[in-house]
Design a protein around this motif. Structure first.
Motif, PDB file in Angstrom:
ATOM      1  N   PRO A  17      44.949  44.342  56.592  1.00  0.00           N
ATOM      2  CA  PRO A  17      45.765  45.541  56.351  1.00  0.00           C
ATOM      3  C   PRO A  17      47.185  45.434  56.895  1.00  0.00           C
ATOM      4  O   PRO A  17      48.119  46.001  56.317  1.00  0.00           O
ATOM      5  CB  PRO A  17      44.974  46.656  57.057  1.00  0.00           C
ATOM      6  CG  PRO A  17      44.085  45.949  58.039  1.00  0.00           C
ATOM      7  CD  PRO A  17      43.766  44.633  57.424  1.00  0.00           C
ATOM      8  N   PHE A  18      47.379  44.699  57.996  1.00  0.00           N
ATOM      9  CA  PHE A  18      48.724  44.603  58.565  1.00  0.00           C
ATOM     10  C   PHE A  18      49.627  43.727  57.697  1.00  0.00           C
ATOM     11  O   PHE A  18      50.847  43.951  57.618  1.00  0.00           O
ATOM     12  CB  PHE A  18      48.655  44.078  60.000  1.00  0.00           C
ATOM     13  CG  PHE A  18      47.874  44.984  60.918  1.00  0.00           C
ATOM     14  CD1 PHE A  18      48.272  46.296  61.103  1.00  0.00           C
ATOM     15  CD2 PHE A  18      46.737  44.537  61.563  1.00  0.00           C
ATOM     16  CE1 PHE A  18      47.564  47.147  61.933  1.00  0.00           C
ATOM     17  CE2 PHE A  18      46.021  45.383  62.396  1.00  0.00           C
ATOM     18  CZ  PHE A  18      46.434  46.692  62.585  1.00  0.00           C
ATOM     19  N   GLU A  19      49.040  42.724  57.034  1.00  0.00           N
ATOM     20  CA  GLU A  19      49.811  41.931  56.074  1.00  0.00           C
ATOM     21  C   GLU A  19      50.252  42.812  54.902  1.00  0.00           C
ATOM     22  O   GLU A  19      51.401  42.730  54.432  1.00  0.00           O
ATOM     23  CB  GLU A  19      48.976  40.759  55.556  1.00  0.00           C
ATOM     24  CG  GLU A  19      48.493  39.795  56.634  1.00  0.00           C
ATOM     25  CD  GLU A  19      49.615  38.915  57.142  1.00  0.00           C
ATOM     26  OE1 GLU A  19      50.409  38.431  56.321  1.00  0.00           O
ATOM     27  OE2 GLU A  19      49.694  38.729  58.365  1.00  0.00           O
ATOM     28  N   LEU A  20      49.338  43.670  54.434  1.00  0.00           N
ATOM     29  CA  LEU A  20      49.683  44.603  53.363  1.00  0.00           C
ATOM     30  C   LEU A  20      50.782  45.568  53.798  1.00  0.00           C
ATOM     31  O   LEU A  20      51.677  45.906  53.007  1.00  0.00           O
ATOM     32  CB  LEU A  20      48.440  45.399  52.942  1.00  0.00           C
ATOM     33  CG  LEU A  20      47.492  44.735  51.947  1.00  0.00           C
ATOM     34  CD1 LEU A  20      46.236  45.586  51.762  1.00  0.00           C
ATOM     35  CD2 LEU A  20      48.178  44.524  50.596  1.00  0.00           C
ATOM     36  N   LEU A  21      50.710  45.999  55.065  1.00  0.00           N
ATOM     37  CA  LEU A  21      51.731  46.906  55.576  1.00  0.00           C
ATOM     38  C   LEU A  21      53.107  46.239  55.577  1.00  0.00           C
ATOM     39  O   LEU A  21      54.103  46.844  55.167  1.00  0.00           O
ATOM     40  CB  LEU A  21      51.360  47.349  56.999  1.00  0.00           C
ATOM     41  CG  LEU A  21      52.386  48.238  57.719  1.00  0.00           C
ATOM     42  CD1 LEU A  21      52.573  49.550  56.963  1.00  0.00           C
ATOM     43  CD2 LEU A  21      51.951  48.493  59.153  1.00  0.00           C
ATOM     44  N   GLY A  68      55.593  47.662  52.878  1.00  0.00           N
ATOM     45  CA  GLY A  68      56.719  48.363  53.492  1.00  0.00           C
ATOM     46  C   GLY A  68      58.050  47.717  53.152  1.00  0.00           C
ATOM     47  O   GLY A  68      59.036  48.409  52.844  1.00  0.00           O
ATOM     48  N   ALA A  69      58.101  46.389  53.188  1.00  0.00           N
ATOM     49  CA  ALA A  69      59.337  45.689  52.854  1.00  0.00           C
ATOM     50  C   ALA A  69      59.706  45.909  51.388  1.00  0.00           C
ATOM     51  O   ALA A  69      60.884  46.122  51.051  1.00  0.00           O
ATOM     52  CB  ALA A  69      59.186  44.196  53.147  1.00  0.00           C
ATOM     53  N   ALA A  70      58.705  45.863  50.500  1.00  0.00           N
ATOM     54  CA  ALA A  70      58.969  46.065  49.066  1.00  0.00           C
ATOM     55  C   ALA A  70      59.465  47.482  48.803  1.00  0.00           C
ATOM     56  O   ALA A  70      60.414  47.691  48.040  1.00  0.00           O
ATOM     57  CB  ALA A  70      57.707  45.785  48.262  1.00  0.00           C
ATOM     58  N   ILE A  95      66.514  50.874  48.812  1.00  0.00           N
ATOM     59  CA  ILE A  95      67.889  50.422  49.056  1.00  0.00           C
ATOM     60  C   ILE A  95      68.606  50.083  47.752  1.00  0.00           C
ATOM     61  O   ILE A  95      69.776  50.415  47.563  1.00  0.00           O
ATOM     62  CB  ILE A  95      67.885  49.190  49.983  1.00  0.00           C
ATOM     63  CG1 ILE A  95      67.440  49.580  51.397  1.00  0.00           C
ATOM     64  CG2 ILE A  95      69.272  48.541  50.046  1.00  0.00           C
ATOM     65  CD1 ILE A  95      67.183  48.390  52.299  1.00  0.00           C
ATOM     66  N   SER A  96      67.895  49.438  46.841  1.00  0.00           N
ATOM     67  CA  SER A  96      68.559  48.865  45.661  1.00  0.00           C
ATOM     68  C   SER A  96      68.711  49.834  44.491  1.00  0.00           C
ATOM     69  O   SER A  96      69.393  49.505  43.521  1.00  0.00           O
ATOM     70  CB  SER A  96      67.791  47.627  45.186  1.00  0.00           C
ATOM     71  OG  SER A  96      66.453  47.972  44.848  1.00  0.00           O
ATOM     72  N   ASN A  97      68.104  51.028  44.561  1.00  0.00           N
ATOM     73  CA  ASN A  97      68.149  51.930  43.415  1.00  0.00           C
ATOM     74  C   ASN A  97      68.661  53.310  43.828  1.00  0.00           C
ATOM     75  O   ASN A  97      68.272  53.832  44.883  1.00  0.00           O
ATOM     76  CB  ASN A  97      66.749  52.095  42.803  1.00  0.00           C
ATOM     77  CG  ASN A  97      66.237  50.806  42.202  1.00  0.00           C
ATOM     78  OD1 ASN A  97      66.731  50.351  41.180  1.00  0.00           O
ATOM     79  ND2 ASN A  97      65.253  50.209  42.852  1.00  0.00           N
ATOM     80  N   PRO A  98      69.508  53.915  42.994  1.00  0.00           N
ATOM     81  CA  PRO A  98      69.912  55.301  43.268  1.00  0.00           C
ATOM     82  C   PRO A  98      68.717  56.240  43.167  1.00  0.00           C
ATOM     83  O   PRO A  98      67.694  55.903  42.548  1.00  0.00           O
ATOM     84  CB  PRO A  98      70.954  55.586  42.181  1.00  0.00           C
ATOM     85  CG  PRO A  98      70.704  54.580  41.115  1.00  0.00           C
ATOM     86  CD  PRO A  98      70.140  53.373  41.788  1.00  0.00           C
ATOM     87  N   VAL A 120      61.538  44.289  42.133  1.00  0.00           N
ATOM     88  CA  VAL A 120      60.556  44.310  43.228  1.00  0.00           C
ATOM     89  C   VAL A 120      59.527  43.197  43.036  1.00  0.00           C
ATOM     90  O   VAL A 120      59.150  42.511  43.999  1.00  0.00           O
ATOM     91  CB  VAL A 120      59.859  45.682  43.299  1.00  0.00           C
ATOM     92  CG1 VAL A 120      58.715  45.661  44.314  1.00  0.00           C
ATOM     93  CG2 VAL A 120      60.857  46.769  43.675  1.00  0.00           C
ATOM     94  N   ALA A 121      59.089  43.001  41.788  1.00  0.00           N
ATOM     95  CA  ALA A 121      58.132  41.929  41.516  1.00  0.00           C
ATOM     96  C   ALA A 121      58.712  40.564  41.869  1.00  0.00           C
ATOM     97  O   ALA A 121      58.011  39.698  42.408  1.00  0.00           O
ATOM     98  CB  ALA A 121      57.726  41.960  40.038  1.00  0.00           C
ATOM     99  N   ASP A 122      59.999  40.370  41.575  1.00  0.00           N
ATOM    100  CA  ASP A 122      60.645  39.096  41.927  1.00  0.00           C
ATOM    101  C   ASP A 122      60.694  38.876  43.438  1.00  0.00           C
ATOM    102  O   ASP A 122      60.655  37.736  43.915  1.00  0.00           O
ATOM    103  CB  ASP A 122      62.078  39.073  41.368  1.00  0.00           C
ATOM    104  CG  ASP A 122      62.112  39.027  39.845  1.00  0.00           C
ATOM    105  OD1 ASP A 122      61.095  38.622  39.248  1.00  0.00           O
ATOM    106  OD2 ASP A 122      63.151  39.389  39.266  1.00  0.00           O
ATOM    107  N   ALA A 123      60.801  39.981  44.193  1.00  0.00           N
ATOM    108  CA  ALA A 123      60.948  39.870  45.648  1.00  0.00           C
ATOM    109  C   ALA A 123      59.618  39.761  46.380  1.00  0.00           C
ATOM    110  O   ALA A 123      59.577  39.268  47.518  1.00  0.00           O
ATOM    111  CB  ALA A 123      61.721  41.078  46.181  1.00  0.00           C
ATOM    112  N   LEU A 124      58.534  40.209  45.770  1.00  0.00           N
ATOM    113  CA  LEU A 124      57.253  40.266  46.475  1.00  0.00           C
ATOM    114  C   LEU A 124      56.764  38.911  47.004  1.00  0.00           C
ATOM    115  O   LEU A 124      56.258  38.843  48.135  1.00  0.00           O
ATOM    116  CB  LEU A 124      56.191  40.904  45.578  1.00  0.00           C
ATOM    117  CG  LEU A 124      56.142  42.435  45.635  1.00  0.00           C
ATOM    118  CD1 LEU A 124      55.252  42.991  44.533  1.00  0.00           C
ATOM    119  CD2 LEU A 124      55.646  42.912  46.992  1.00  0.00           C
TER     120      LEU A 124
END
Length: 284
Positions: A31-35, A39-41, A47-50, A168-172
């Motif tokens: 679960p912490f890996e998922l967090l 969370g980063a995604a 940040i990247s979208n209005p 987001v998919a590119d960054a995951l």
């Protein structure tokens, strides 16, 4: 429904193959890996979208769970509405539709077509350009140019959520690597401890990379593509309306004007000539 079916196939293929290879599902529950990854995604998305793109994305996502909106019956109703409007214009003149256009919610004409009147954006599009036809100061070329500008803006707005999720998919996968690196840091802190503890930490780090890649290519990227297809379906709907209106402005008879619109539709939802004729006869 197809979203659920696709997700089940992805999960069954990945985890089914893992279990059949004698892997333990419990080892993948981190679960912490998922967090870290989720969370980063989410933070990167914010940040990247209005704000209006973020809200539009949240609004569009639930629509993937429902039945496709632009079906053959929907287009039959749209083309029948246009036939009725153009027929009134041909028999009684443009001025007779002014009352329907100004108050479409109270119009007995529009009330016969509930699928169209429930779509406020589509209703506004129809009424706006019928209003311009009533004014009569624009050529068909000017009207077409105005429509093209509006439809281009509309398509850009509809595609924005898809593009946002695609980023987001590119960054995951990268966020999966971040989670894995942090897991390796924890592993290095445990050096000198029991081998089974070090093994658990290494496994957790590797799961971070796995989850980033799985979420990117198994879920977020396909959802982005699904939203893109949905946006193109809506663009085709507006293109059909545009074609019908311009055909009428150029002097085509009502039956021919709606036939122009019918020809713009994809083959899987396009009613044939006789289906449209029967529907129009029923309205008539």
């Amino acid at each position: 429904m197809t979203v659920f079916i696709g997700a089940i196939i992805v999960l069954a293929g990945v985890f089914g193959g893992y279990v059949l290879s004698h892997g333990h599902i419990a080892a993948l529950w981190q679960p912490f890996e998922l967090l870290i990854i989720g969370g980063a995604a989410l933070g990167a998305f914010v940040i990247s979208n209005p704000s209006h793109v973020a809200m539009a994305t949240l609004k569009q996502l639930p629509s993937l769970l429902f039945q496709k909106k632009y079906t053959k019956s929907f287009y039959l109703e749209l083309l029948s509405l246009f036939y009725q409007i153009f027929n009134i214009i041909r028999r009684e003149g443009l001025i007779t539709i002014e009352s329907h256009v100004e108050q479409p919610e109270d119009s007995d004409l529009f009330s016969r077509f509930p699928l169209i009147t429930k779509d406020q954006q589509a209703l506004n599009f129809i009424c706006d350009y019928l209003r311009l036809m009533v004014i009569g100061d624009m050529t068909s070329y000017e009207l077409e140019n105005l429509m093209d500008v509006e439809l281009e803006t509309h398509q850009m707005e509809n595609l924005a959520p898809s593009h946002a999720l695609g980023k987001v998919a590119d960054a995951l996968p990268g966020f999966g690597i971040v989670a894995a690196v942090l897991g390796i840091v924890i592993t290095m802190q445990s050096l000198g401890g029991p081998p089974e503890v070090i093994g658990l930490h290494v496994a957790a780090a590797l799961v971070g990379t796995f989850l980033g890649i799985l979420l990117a290519y198994g879920f977020v990227a396909p959802i982005s593509n699904a939203l893109e297809h949905k946006a193109f379906d809506e663009s085709k709907f507006y293109e059909c309306m545009k074609t019908c209106i311009l055909a009428s402005v150029n002097g085509m008879p009502p039956q021919v004007a709606v036939e122009f619109g019918r020809k713009t539709l994809p083959s899987d939802i396009r009613p044939n000539f006789y289906e449209l004729e029967e529907c129009v006869k029923g309205i008539r």
